[in-house]
Design a protein around this motif. Sequence first.
Motif, mmCIF file in Angstrom:
data_model
loop_
_atom_site.group_PDB
_atom_site.id
_atom_site.type_symbol
_atom_site.label_atom_id
_atom_site.label_comp_id
_atom_site.label_asym_id
_atom_site.label_seq_id
_atom_site.Cartn_x
_atom_site.Cartn_y
_atom_site.Cartn_z
ATOM 1 N N ASN A 257 44.635 32.004 39.280
ATOM 2 C CA ASN A 257 44.658 33.468 39.360
ATOM 3 C C ASN A 257 43.296 34.102 39.076
ATOM 4 O O ASN A 257 43.206 35.306 38.830
ATOM 5 C CB ASN A 257 45.723 34.011 38.401
ATOM 6 C CG ASN A 257 47.112 33.670 38.886
ATOM 7 O OD1 ASN A 257 47.580 34.202 39.882
ATOM 8 N ND2 ASN A 257 47.771 32.753 38.194
ATOM 9 N N ASN A 258 42.251 33.281 39.103
ATOM 10 C CA ASN A 258 40.864 33.737 38.965
ATOM 11 C C ASN A 258 40.537 34.417 37.632
ATOM 12 O O ASN A 258 39.721 35.328 37.578
ATOM 13 C CB ASN A 258 40.478 34.665 40.127
ATOM 14 C CG ASN A 258 40.562 33.957 41.454
ATOM 15 O OD1 ASN A 258 40.081 32.840 41.596
ATOM 16 N ND2 ASN A 258 41.194 34.585 42.418
ATOM 17 N N TYR A 259 41.167 33.962 36.557
ATOM 18 C CA TYR A 259 40.804 34.451 35.229
ATOM 19 C C TYR A 259 39.786 33.528 34.573
ATOM 20 O O TYR A 259 39.128 33.910 33.620
ATOM 21 C CB TYR A 259 42.037 34.598 34.334
ATOM 22 C CG TYR A 259 42.993 35.643 34.842
ATOM 23 C CD1 TYR A 259 42.648 36.984 34.828
ATOM 24 C CD2 TYR A 259 44.232 35.297 35.368
ATOM 25 C CE1 TYR A 259 43.505 37.959 35.331
ATOM 26 C CE2 TYR A 259 45.098 36.256 35.863
ATOM 27 C CZ TYR A 259 44.724 37.583 35.844
ATOM 28 O OH TYR A 259 45.584 38.528 36.333
ATOM 29 N N GLY B 166 36.960 30.092 35.644
ATOM 30 C CA GLY B 166 36.363 29.293 36.703
ATOM 31 C C GLY B 166 35.590 28.153 36.078
ATOM 32 O O GLY B 166 35.807 27.791 34.926
#
Length: 142
Positions: free
Chosen positions: A73-75, A77
């Motif tokens: 969920n791109n919180y 990386g």
Amino acid sequence: MHARSTLIALALLAAGASAQANDLLDQLKEKAGAAASSQGGSSALGNLGFKMPAIGSSSIGSAAGVLQYCVKNNYLGGDAASVKDKLLAKITGQKQQEKNFESGAKGLLKGGDGKTLNMKILSSKVKEKACDYVLKNATSLI
């Protein structure tokens, strides 16, 4: 004219009751926040009024799953996927830990202290902080 003044009096009374209710609600929120921060919790998240679940050896699967949720969920990386993979290698073949991984991947963090956190109900900003918390603590388990 009598009905009109009665309506005005009732409106004023209701407004006063509403203001008192709001004051009471504010006081309760302040007390709840003070109680939460006096119990500890992770620094940034403790200030938001709740204590994060403890992440330890009994919650490796859950932490790995939440890391997957955070990356997906791109919180998070970068390094998070690598940490998740290393944690998964530690739990392979452990049914309960694998089950905890599945729950974590859906956004449910189960701590070793019995506390749980549903990431889905948090705001994006709080999710980012929660994901950072999980990554920092999970890294120490590798």
